[in-house]
Design a protein around this motif. Sequence first.
Motif, PDB file in Angstrom:
ATOM      1  N   SER A  69       0.824  -1.198   0.000  1.00 46.89           N
ATOM      2  CA  SER A  69       0.000   0.000   0.000  1.00 46.89           C
ATOM      3  C   SER A  69       0.869   1.263   0.000  1.00 46.89           C
ATOM      4  O   SER A  69       0.607   2.215  -0.752  1.00 46.89           O
ATOM      5  CB  SER A  69      -0.912  -0.067   1.228  1.00 46.89           C
ATOM      6  OG  SER A  69      -1.686   1.074   1.337  1.00 46.89           O
ATOM      7  N   PHE A  76       2.125   6.218  -7.170  1.00 47.81           N
ATOM      8  CA  PHE A  76       0.976   7.004  -7.629  1.00 47.81           C
ATOM      9  C   PHE A  76       1.338   8.492  -7.682  1.00 47.81           C
ATOM     10  O   PHE A  76       1.008   9.199  -8.625  1.00 47.81           O
ATOM     11  CB  PHE A  76      -0.192   6.776  -6.660  1.00 47.81           C
ATOM     12  CG  PHE A  76      -1.481   7.443  -7.059  1.00 47.81           C
ATOM     13  CD1 PHE A  76      -2.430   6.770  -7.805  1.00 47.81           C
ATOM     14  CD2 PHE A  76      -1.755   8.755  -6.676  1.00 47.81           C
ATOM     15  CE1 PHE A  76      -3.622   7.373  -8.170  1.00 47.81           C
ATOM     16  CE2 PHE A  76      -2.946   9.369  -7.040  1.00 47.81           C
ATOM     17  CZ  PHE A  76      -3.884   8.675  -7.785  1.00 47.81           C
TER      18      PHE A  76
ATOM     19  N   GLU B  57      -8.750   4.364 -13.301  1.00 52.45           N
ATOM     20  CA  GLU B  57      -7.859   3.205 -13.208  1.00 52.45           C
ATOM     21  C   GLU B  57      -6.688   3.388 -12.242  1.00 52.45           C
ATOM     22  O   GLU B  57      -6.293   2.437 -11.580  1.00 52.45           O
ATOM     23  CB  GLU B  57      -7.338   2.835 -14.595  1.00 52.45           C
ATOM     24  CG  GLU B  57      -8.419   2.221 -15.472  1.00 52.45           C
ATOM     25  CD  GLU B  57      -7.873   1.678 -16.763  1.00 52.45           C
ATOM     26  OE1 GLU B  57      -7.205   2.438 -17.475  1.00 52.45           O
ATOM     27  OE2 GLU B  57      -8.105   0.492 -17.046  1.00 52.45           O
ATOM     28  N   ARG B  58      -6.128   4.587 -12.198  1.00 53.61           N
ATOM     29  CA  ARG B  58      -5.018   4.817 -11.270  1.00 53.61           C
ATOM     30  C   ARG B  58      -5.514   4.795  -9.815  1.00 53.61           C
ATOM     31  O   ARG B  58      -4.875   4.217  -8.933  1.00 53.61           O
ATOM     32  CB  ARG B  58      -4.339   6.156 -11.558  1.00 53.61           C
ATOM     33  CG  ARG B  58      -3.384   6.134 -12.756  1.00 53.61           C
ATOM     34  CD  ARG B  58      -2.961   7.534 -13.177  1.00 53.61           C
ATOM     35  NE  ARG B  58      -2.616   8.381 -12.050  1.00 53.61           N
ATOM     36  CZ  ARG B  58      -1.401   8.452 -11.490  1.00 53.61           C
ATOM     37  NH1 ARG B  58      -0.409   7.730 -11.981  1.00 53.61           N
ATOM     38  NH2 ARG B  58      -1.182   9.234 -10.476  1.00 53.61           N
ATOM     39  N   LEU B  59      -6.672   5.380  -9.583  1.00 49.08           N
ATOM     40  CA  LEU B  59      -7.249   5.339  -8.228  1.00 49.08           C
ATOM     41  C   LEU B  59      -7.576   3.903  -7.825  1.00 49.08           C
ATOM     42  O   LEU B  59      -7.475   3.528  -6.658  1.00 49.08           O
ATOM     43  CB  LEU B  59      -8.523   6.185  -8.160  1.00 49.08           C
ATOM     44  CG  LEU B  59      -8.354   7.698  -8.053  1.00 49.08           C
ATOM     45  CD1 LEU B  59      -9.711   8.386  -8.127  1.00 49.08           C
ATOM     46  CD2 LEU B  59      -7.645   8.079  -6.743  1.00 49.08           C
ATOM     47  N   PHE B  61      -5.887   1.255  -8.731  1.00 49.26           N
ATOM     48  CA  PHE B  61      -4.603   0.656  -8.335  1.00 49.26           C
ATOM     49  C   PHE B  61      -4.288   0.991  -6.874  1.00 49.26           C
ATOM     50  O   PHE B  61      -3.952   0.123  -6.070  1.00 49.26           O
ATOM     51  CB  PHE B  61      -3.503   1.185  -9.266  1.00 49.26           C
ATOM     52  CG  PHE B  61      -2.095   0.993  -8.766  1.00 49.26           C
ATOM     53  CD1 PHE B  61      -1.474  -0.251  -8.839  1.00 49.26           C
ATOM     54  CD2 PHE B  61      -1.379   2.062  -8.218  1.00 49.26           C
ATOM     55  CE1 PHE B  61      -0.171  -0.430  -8.372  1.00 49.26           C
ATOM     56  CE2 PHE B  61      -0.086   1.885  -7.743  1.00 49.26           C
ATOM     57  CZ  PHE B  61       0.515   0.636  -7.827  1.00 49.26           C
ATOM     58  N   LEU B  62      -4.456   2.255  -6.530  1.00 55.60           N
ATOM     59  CA  LEU B  62      -4.167   2.693  -5.165  1.00 55.60           C
ATOM     60  C   LEU B  62      -5.174   2.103  -4.170  1.00 55.60           C
ATOM     61  O   LEU B  62      -4.798   1.583  -3.114  1.00 55.60           O
ATOM     62  CB  LEU B  62      -4.206   4.230  -5.109  1.00 55.60           C
ATOM     63  CG  LEU B  62      -3.903   4.882  -3.761  1.00 55.60           C
ATOM     64  CD1 LEU B  62      -2.489   4.552  -3.305  1.00 55.60           C
ATOM     65  CD2 LEU B  62      -4.073   6.397  -3.852  1.00 55.60           C
ATOM     66  N   ASP B  64      -7.049  -0.560  -4.407  1.00 54.18           N
ATOM     67  CA  ASP B  64      -6.867  -2.005  -4.265  1.00 54.18           C
ATOM     68  C   ASP B  64      -5.819  -2.293  -3.191  1.00 54.18           C
ATOM     69  O   ASP B  64      -6.000  -3.172  -2.345  1.00 54.18           O
ATOM     70  CB  ASP B  64      -6.437  -2.559  -5.626  1.00 54.18           C
ATOM     71  CG  ASP B  64      -5.964  -3.995  -5.568  1.00 54.18           C
ATOM     72  OD1 ASP B  64      -6.826  -4.888  -5.543  1.00 54.18           O
ATOM     73  OD2 ASP B  64      -4.741  -4.235  -5.526  1.00 54.18           O
ATOM     74  N   ALA B  65      -4.727  -1.514  -3.209  1.00 52.05           N
ATOM     75  CA  ALA B  65      -3.644  -1.735  -2.244  1.00 52.05           C
ATOM     76  C   ALA B  65      -4.079  -1.345  -0.832  1.00 52.05           C
ATOM     77  O   ALA B  65      -3.812  -2.077   0.134  1.00 52.05           O
ATOM     78  CB  ALA B  65      -2.409  -0.927  -2.657  1.00 52.05           C
ATOM     79  N   VAL B  66      -4.753  -0.218  -0.704  1.00 54.68           N
ATOM     80  CA  VAL B  66      -5.196   0.239   0.620  1.00 54.68           C
ATOM     81  C   VAL B  66      -6.230  -0.744   1.185  1.00 54.68           C
ATOM     82  O   VAL B  66      -6.163  -1.136   2.357  1.00 54.68           O
ATOM     83  CB  VAL B  66      -5.770   1.677   0.543  1.00 54.68           C
ATOM     84  CG1 VAL B  66      -6.421   2.081   1.852  1.00 54.68           C
ATOM     85  CG2 VAL B  66      -4.666   2.670   0.158  1.00 54.68           C
ATOM     86  N   GLY B  68      -6.518  -3.904   0.480  1.00 57.62           N
ATOM     87  CA  GLY B  68      -5.811  -5.135   0.853  1.00 57.62           C
ATOM     88  C   GLY B  68      -5.148  -5.003   2.204  1.00 57.62           C
ATOM     89  O   GLY B  68      -5.144  -5.934   3.016  1.00 57.62           O
ATOM     90  N   TYR B 142      -8.874   7.571   0.566  1.00 56.12           N
ATOM     91  CA  TYR B 142      -7.534   7.563   1.161  1.00 56.12           C
ATOM     92  C   TYR B 142      -6.797   8.875   0.885  1.00 56.12           C
ATOM     93  O   TYR B 142      -6.232   9.490   1.790  1.00 56.12           O
ATOM     94  CB  TYR B 142      -6.723   6.368   0.656  1.00 56.12           C
ATOM     95  CG  TYR B 142      -5.298   6.434   1.118  1.00 56.12           C
ATOM     96  CD1 TYR B 142      -4.994   6.271   2.461  1.00 56.12           C
ATOM     97  CD2 TYR B 142      -4.267   6.742   0.240  1.00 56.12           C
ATOM     98  CE1 TYR B 142      -3.692   6.388   2.924  1.00 56.12           C
ATOM     99  CE2 TYR B 142      -2.962   6.862   0.683  1.00 56.12           C
ATOM    100  CZ  TYR B 142      -2.683   6.686   2.023  1.00 56.12           C
ATOM    101  OH  TYR B 142      -1.396   6.819   2.473  1.00 56.12           O
ATOM    102  N   LEU B 143      -6.799   9.303  -0.381  1.00 55.08           N
ATOM    103  CA  LEU B 143      -6.082  10.542  -0.711  1.00 55.08           C
ATOM    104  C   LEU B 143      -6.732  11.746  -0.040  1.00 55.08           C
ATOM    105  O   LEU B 143      -6.051  12.693   0.358  1.00 55.08           O
ATOM    106  CB  LEU B 143      -6.052  10.750  -2.232  1.00 55.08           C
ATOM    107  CG  LEU B 143      -5.179   9.771  -3.020  1.00 55.08           C
ATOM    108  CD1 LEU B 143      -5.321  10.018  -4.518  1.00 55.08           C
ATOM    109  CD2 LEU B 143      -3.704   9.885  -2.616  1.00 55.08           C
TER     110      LEU B 143
END
Lengths: 242, 242
Positions: A69, A76, B57-59, B61-62, B64-66, B68, B142-143
């Motif tokens: 993350s 990003f 799509e970029r959000l 990616f981010l 998905d990680a957060v 997880g 998150y951002l």
Amino acid sequence: MSLSKIYKLHLSPDRGFVKRMRNLLGFVPGNIALYKMAFRHKSMAVLLKNGSKSSNERLEFLGDAVLGSVIAEVLFKLYPYKNEGFLTELRSKIVRRANLNQLGRKLGFNELIDFDAKTVNVGSHQSSLLGDAFEALIGAIYLDKGYDFTKSYITERIIKPHIDIHTLELTEVNFKSKLIEWCQRQAKEIAFEPIANADGDSTKLFSVQVLVDGEAIASATDYSKKNAEKLASEKACEVLNV
Amino acid sequence: MSLSKIYKLHLSPDRGFVKRMRNLLGFVPGNIALYKMAFRHKSMAVLLKNGSKSSNERLEFLGDAVLGSVIAEVLFKLYPYKNEGFLTELRSKIVRRANLNQLGRKLGFNELIDFDAKTVNVGSHQSSLLGDAFEALIGAIYLDKGYDFTKSYITERIIKPHIDIHTLELTEVNFKSKLIEWCQRQAKEIAFEPIANADGDSTKLFSVQVLVDGEAIASATDYSKKNAEKLASEKACEVLNV
């Protein structure tokens, strides 16, 4: 310095470990037991009262996720115009097991990890002991200090001094060559074999397995034979920590 | 209520969107542009000045990680005596694309996502539009609000009301049956085929591909044919959003 820190560093029975942690991390751990757990390999697992075994594997699960993350956010923000395919690939280059093992080695984890030398060969390329402990350490820091602290630890003390993201970006890892060279250095025989089945149907898909000294290490399937070999090589590199 | 919130909810040109977000999220977004981006499918990507395209799509990616990482911590704490294999498997059950799509549907994302209806069929089982937007929304939160806020949003407003972790724990998903039933309902033909290659070598590994209406959907390789079919079915379920 707080009394609790003075106690931990100078008086507690763990003071040797605490000093090493302070040197490694740049801060004095709060919950020392977590950090000790991070360096406990499964070969030295402690049996808990309920019968389950305790080693750094659960912390590794957590740390792997937190690390993923944090790296996702770093990329990003570092590459505002790159698409998610680029970001995903670059992240996986950064957190490759071989890289994390190397990082653990640089950080001196060899001397910190508690493992059973009779059953584990820490120097072996097969071992991911060091990278696993690195992820477990991230899990421990997260539980001890929270996300924002862990994020600055990773960016300031790991990425800035140890990881050259722009070089990784430009490096197209040729896993097949890498694997072949590694086998040459280790005097091992390598072969790529199509995986065959009883039925003789020919299809559009190619399956390939990588054999090292006759042992099947990894396999992959793709619409091109070349790509199947590339993917199988990448998996084999991961398995063998090449 | 702050002046900025009053403006966003009642006066700004985005007030309709902001009200919907407040109802969905339980809070008034700070940076509205992020949330709008989270619901922008790539079929409606905006061309930026530098020539790159901007969609969710970029959000994703981010996010998905957060996601997880948050789920990892939830499970780590919920199951203190389970090993990392259990935790990994349970997490992947929770974040399966089909589950996230269903979640997006329950949350009413159908009406929020900005997509090109001429090229995308949102009702199609092939589409992961809803689940992708859910992950992108997590990235936006998150951002906008940071990790701890996002963590409580996920636990309080997603997991508690919508995800029954203990039931998922006990559910052993039989992907092969699931896939076969789905094909029956959709009146599609399904076949499992060994993947064959030119060479007739027989090895210890089995490779199988799943064909739906004659089209190869997924393949897998394992030391047992049964396992290869199971793994290929799981991949096919993921691809088809079954």
